[in-house]
Write an enzyme that holds these catalytic residues in place. Structure first.
Site, short mmCIF file in Angstrom:
data_model
loop_
_atom_site.label_atom_id
_atom_site.label_comp_id
_atom_site.label_asym_id
_atom_site.label_seq_id
_atom_site.Cartn_x
_atom_site.Cartn_y
_atom_site.Cartn_z
N HIS A 44 0.86 -1.19 0.00
CA HIS A 44 0.00 0.00 0.00
C HIS A 44 0.90 1.24 0.00
CE1 HIS A 44 -4.01 1.83 1.59
NE2 HIS A 44 -3.31 2.74 0.94
N GLU A 71 -2.56 -1.57 -3.27
CA GLU A 71 -3.66 -0.77 -2.73
C GLU A 71 -3.30 0.70 -2.78
OE1 GLU A 71 -3.74 -1.96 1.33
OE2 GLU A 71 -4.81 -3.81 0.94
N HIS A 192 -8.28 -5.42 7.05
CA HIS A 192 -8.06 -4.39 8.08
C HIS A 192 -8.37 -4.91 9.47
CE1 HIS A 192 -7.07 -0.47 9.56
NE2 HIS A 192 -6.73 -0.14 8.33
N1 PXP Z 1 -6.81 -3.50 3.31
C1 PXP Z 1 -6.62 -2.17 3.14
C2 PXP Z 1 -7.38 -1.48 2.07
C3 PXP Z 1 -5.70 -1.46 3.94
O1 PXP Z 1 -5.52 -0.16 3.74
C4 PXP Z 1 -4.96 -2.16 4.91
C5 PXP Z 1 -3.96 -1.44 5.74
O2 PXP Z 1 -2.98 -0.89 4.92
C6 PXP Z 1 -5.19 -3.55 5.05
C7 PXP Z 1 -6.13 -4.19 4.24
C8 PXP Z 1 -4.45 -4.38 6.05
O3 PXP Z 1 -4.79 -3.99 7.34
P1 PXP Z 1 -3.97 -4.55 8.57
O4 PXP Z 1 -2.58 -3.97 8.46
O5 PXP Z 1 -4.72 -4.03 9.76
O6 PXP Z 1 -3.96 -6.04 8.49
#
Ligand code: PXP
Length: 241
Positions: A44, A71, A192
């Site tokens: 990301h 992402e 997330h």
């Molecule tokens: N999905 C998206 C769209 C995100 O922005 C993030 C965090 O960058 C994640 C998944 C992964 O989240 P986590 O780091 O809490 O597992």
């Protein structure tokens, strides 16, 4: 259905950046995550490159043997160009603000319908699968289908938050949003704040779940269990019902 585990390696880049050198080596980490059982690698990149750098993203693609998911917010031209240059297997569109600590909401696919339709077409024309990050709202899942996207990624922060006290209630809106998406032909991703404890119940209840992307909790667990064991623990959580 077996849900794929895509490991978000942003946190590994954050650790590297804190010292300015190349330890830990992000490219090696991507290779090793795949060796250890990850079904994909997620990055990301943010405009200030405080975690993963744009140059990392370009270097990672050639060593990917599984699935590469990028992402980010397509409002940044630089992001759009990066994705078009790299051509990952999937791009996940996230409406995060410039200096936001981490993603904290999904798209309003009703209000942003025209914008999303146009930008989804840009990536689809380049042959890239497109997923749209949404809150677990039936109307947003329905409208996401009209954008031409292939999948939605359900934002699981509220599930994770409420899981501890009342997981049955916490999952309800996700089940409804997932059904609405699937009925309209969309694939389903989620991410997330998913962790070793809450992942199994989520996957068990969202039966059409194709992929989760997990970073923070998995990398934190790796401090105690090691990267290989952590990946295997999360894979097990996705497969044992
Ligand atoms: N999905 C998206 C769209 C995100 O922005 C993030 C965090 O960058 C994640 C998944 C992964 O989240 P986590 O780091 O809490 O597992």
């Amino acid at each position: 259905m077996t849900t794929k585990l895509s490991v978000n390696i942003n946190k590994i880049a954050t650790l590297r950046n804190s010292r300015g050198g190349n330890n830990p080596n992000v490219l090696q980490a991507a290779i090793d995550c795949q060796l250890f059982g990850a079904d994909g690698i997620t990055v990301h990149p943010r405009p200030d490159e405080r975690h993963i750098r744009y140059s990392d993203v370009r270097e990672i693609m050639p060593i990917i043997t599984t699935e590469f998911n990028i992402e980010g917010n397509p409002l940044e031209d630089k992001f759009v160009q990066l994705v078009l240059d790299v051509k990952p297997h999937q791009v996940t569109l996230v409406p995060d603000a410039l200096n936001q600590l981490t993603s904290n909401h999904g798209w309003d696919t009703i209000k942003e319908a025209k914008y999303l339709r146009d930008i989804v077409a840009v990536f689809k024309t380049a042959g890239i699968r497109v997923s749209i990050f949404i809150d677990p709202v039936v109307a947003f899942a329905q409208a996401a289908a009209d954008t031409g996207a292939d999948r939605v990624e359900l934002y699981t922060e509220s599930y994770a938050q409420h899981y501890i006290n009342d997981r049955t209630t916490a999952i309800k809106e996700y089940v409804l949003a997932a059904e609405a998406a699937v009925v309209r032909g969309l694939g389903l991703n989620a991410g997330h704040d998913l962790d070793r404890n809450n992942l199994n119940f989520f996957a068990k209840n969202i039966t059409q779940l194709q992929e989760v992307s997990i970073g923070h909790a998995l990398i934190a667990d790796a401090l105690y269990y090691g990267l290989e064991n952590s990946i295997q623990l999360y894979k097990r959580a996705l497969s044992v019902y």
